[in-house]
Design a protein around this motif. Structure first.
Motif, PDB file in Angstrom:
ATOM      1  N   TRP A  40      -9.289  -2.100  10.638  1.00  0.00           N
ATOM      2  CA  TRP A  40      -9.612  -2.562  11.646  1.00  0.00           C
ATOM      3  C   TRP A  40      -9.241  -3.389  12.709  1.00  0.00           C
ATOM      4  CZ3 TRP A  40     -10.609  -7.134  13.264  1.00  0.00           C
ATOM      5  CH2 TRP A  40     -11.119  -8.421  13.409  1.00  0.00           C
ATOM      6  N   LEU A  43      -9.939  -0.643  15.682  1.00  0.00           N
ATOM      7  CA  LEU A  43     -12.013  -0.229  16.102  1.00  0.00           C
ATOM      8  C   LEU A  43     -12.156  -1.759  16.833  1.00  0.00           C
ATOM      9  CD1 LEU A  43     -13.304   1.250  12.994  1.00  0.00           C
ATOM     10  CD2 LEU A  43     -12.598   1.833  15.157  1.00  0.00           C
ATOM     11  N   GLN A  44     -11.769  -3.367  16.388  1.00  0.00           N
ATOM     12  CA  GLN A  44     -12.235  -3.979  16.478  1.00  0.00           C
ATOM     13  C   GLN A  44     -11.644  -4.194  18.003  1.00  0.00           C
ATOM     14  OE1 GLN A  44     -10.037  -7.399  18.044  1.00  0.00           O
ATOM     15  NE2 GLN A  44     -11.469  -8.173  18.486  1.00  0.00           N
ATOM     16  N   HIS A  47     -13.048  -1.646  20.676  1.00  0.00           N
ATOM     17  CA  HIS A  47     -14.803  -2.722  21.015  1.00  0.00           C
ATOM     18  C   HIS A  47     -14.629  -4.085  21.791  1.00  0.00           C
ATOM     19  CE1 HIS A  47     -17.772  -5.847  19.666  1.00  0.00           C
ATOM     20  NE2 HIS A  47     -18.711  -5.264  19.498  1.00  0.00           N
TER      21      HIS A  47
END
Lengths: 72, 465
Positions: A40, A43-44, A47
């Motif tokens: 997570w 990915l965060q 992004h």
């Protein structure tokens, strides 16, 4: 066959321990859970970096930024 | 001593459910804030009142017949037996009012046994189930905003809230329900019996109602209609999360002895149970509620690229998708199911919107309908072979039983709602005219408001010296 070892509730509850499915795989589940957590963050971060790059590329003249400041 | 213990247990149980009712009211505060936040400014008042008035309408109808349906229909009737008599749940019975456990001379319809059990518990059980009922109806409300006639929604709210959901609860969420007995159906915190049926009903309503003007471009692609106030939406969802704690607690029996269960549980250990009277703990649902909420929010943040509406909605979907088995899951299982299922639901929402032109303003069909449906299906696999009930002769939990149950829940919401919406549409009672939709459904109310503001302002200004 039962995923938690219980076939019936014809038992004395004081003799029963865990009743979740797939007992014995706790370590594997923790590893998967940790993988989910680390994944997570990866990915965060990707992004958020893309979002910041887009923000940097926007409003070359500064006009929109002035309006944003005025809007508080 | 035994008498005192029984009295204490009864009064503790009464207070426990009473607290859950108060907590569950927050769900409806949340729903109102959330819907108003999503709607555009010219639709606020009617949006608020549409949802809020479901509360009194479902309340009175649930008193008149909803509560009786729960106790009357666990056998179908006609599947595992006939209609069950439940005088204590009939609206004319003295136990449906203030009662102190005896039987007055000439008091009809009250047995000493019923009086002893229900005198303190009938009101709080009824209230807890009522709050589930209002929740089920309210789930539909958000998806149809800004073009529906309020009266049409209120008819469907009564149908779903006081008839359909409580019928499915009698079948699949009752210790003697036929789905539990024959199929081993397991849905401890109502993924199917509340959420899938509400999602099915919402989908049927949306199909007949059609999308809002302007939702789809000429080429058929969807436009985004953003919430007018994202803060109100997210605070509303936070309140729904908070009220959901009461919902979960109300799905348990807080304290019961093996003797009272009258099944096969042996020994003397008192326990909390799920609705099927099988053992669980408040700790179990605390672990699993929070882990599944977290799974949904973490996944939602990534797949929606940080969109607050979907991050919070997927948190809710995370809880809904694990609710069927959250009495028994391991917390990490709840985390992973709570992350995976909402991701599928999010994708399905946009697929259905694009492919079938369904304008679900709040994603209720995805969050509740698909989330609840998939939650029941997943529980069938995860809990495969486990006893569904402490009673002898019940089927064990299995994938086929839970899949069939999930389909039944969704269809039981969809089919009757579709038929009633078609009838209402045929009578021109389903949707506001195009002119009113464009003006905003609050148009006349806003004019009255503005005229009042002008008049009182003019009167005040005339007093200035």
């Amino acid at each position: 066959m039962s995923t938690n070892g219980m076939e019936s509730w014809a038992v004395d509850l004081k003799d029963v321990g865990a009743i979740y499915p797939f007992q014995g795989s706790e370590v594997v589940m923790v590893i998967i859970g940790l993988g989910f957590w680390i994944g997570w963050h990866v990915l965060q971060t990707r992004h958020e970096s893309a979002e910041i790059e887009a923000d940097m590329a926007a409003d070359r003249t500064g006009e929109e930024t002035r309006k944003a400041i005025d809007r508080h | 001593m035994e008498g005192n213990l029984n009295a204490l247990t009864t009064i503790f149980t009464e207070f426990y459910y009473w607290v859950t009712i108060v907590m569950m009211f927050l769900i409806h505060v949340g729903f109102c804030m959330y819907e108003v936040g999503v709607s555009r400014r010219r639709n606020h008042l009617k949006t608020l009142m549409k949802n809020a008035m479901a509360i009194p309408l479902v309340t009175i109808t649930f008193y008149f017949f909803g509560w009786w349906i729960y106790f009357g229909f666990p056998n179908g009737p006609g599947i595992t037996g006939g209609l069950v008599t439940a005088p204590f749940a009939e609206p004319w019975n003295p136990l449906m009012g203030t009662h102190l456990s005896g039987v007055n001379p000439g008091e009809t319809g009250v047995t000493p046994t019923d009086a002893a059990l229900w005198h303190r518990l009938n009101g709080v059980f009824w209230g807890a189930f009522l709050l589930f009922s209002i929740t089920t109806a309210s789930i539909i409300s958000g998806s149809i905003i800004e073009r529906v006639r309020s009266g049409a929604f209120w008819i469907i709210a009564v149908l779903v809230g006081s008839v359909l959901w409580i019928l499915d609860a009698s079948w699949g969420w009752h210790p003697q329900g036929w789905m539990v007995k024959l199929w081993g159906y397991h849905d401890a915190y109502a993924s199917g019996v509340v959420h899938a049926i509400a999602g099915g009903a919402a989908l049927a309503f949306l199909i007949v109602l059609g999308p809002r003007i302007g939702k789809f471009r000429a080429d058929g692609t969807a436009r985004d209609i953003p919430p007018h106030n994202v803060w109100l939406v997210t605070i509303g969802l936070f309140l729904i999360f908070t009220g959901f704690w009461g919902f979960y607690a109300a799905c348990n029996i807080p304290l019961i002895s093996p003797a009272t269960i009258a099944g096969q549980i042996t020994g003397e250990t008192w326990t909390a149970t799920n609705i099927y009277l099988a053992p669980t703990t408040l700790s179990a649902i605390t672990f699993n509620f929070l882990m599944s909420l977290s799974g949904g929010m973490l996944a939602g943040y990534i797949v929606s690229k940080g969109d607050p509406f979907w991050t919070f909605s997927m948190g809710l979907c995370g809880v809904i998708s694990t609710s069927a088995g959250n009495d028994l899951y391991h917390p990490i299982q709840a985390l992973l199911i709570g992350a995976i299922v909402p991701t599928i639901c999010y994708k399905l929402h946009y697929f259905v919107e694009r492919r079938f032109k369904i304008d679900d303003a709040v994603g209720a069909v995805a969050v509740h309908g698909y989330g609840g449906f998939l939650g029941v299906v997943v529980a069938g696999f995860m809990l495969w072979g486990q006893p569904s009930s402490p009673y002898e002769g019940f089927a064990h939990i299995n994938p086929l039983g839970n899949f069939a149950g999930a389909v039944l829940m969704f269809v039981l919401g969809f089919a009757p709602t579709f038929v009633v919406c078609k009838i209402l549409n045929g009578m021109n009672l389903l949707r506001v005219p195009e002119k009113v939709e464009l003006e905003g459904v609050d148009f006349a109310l806003n004019h009255v408001f503005e005229a009042s503001v002008r008049e009182v302002g003019a009167a005040e200004k005339a007093m200035i010296k």
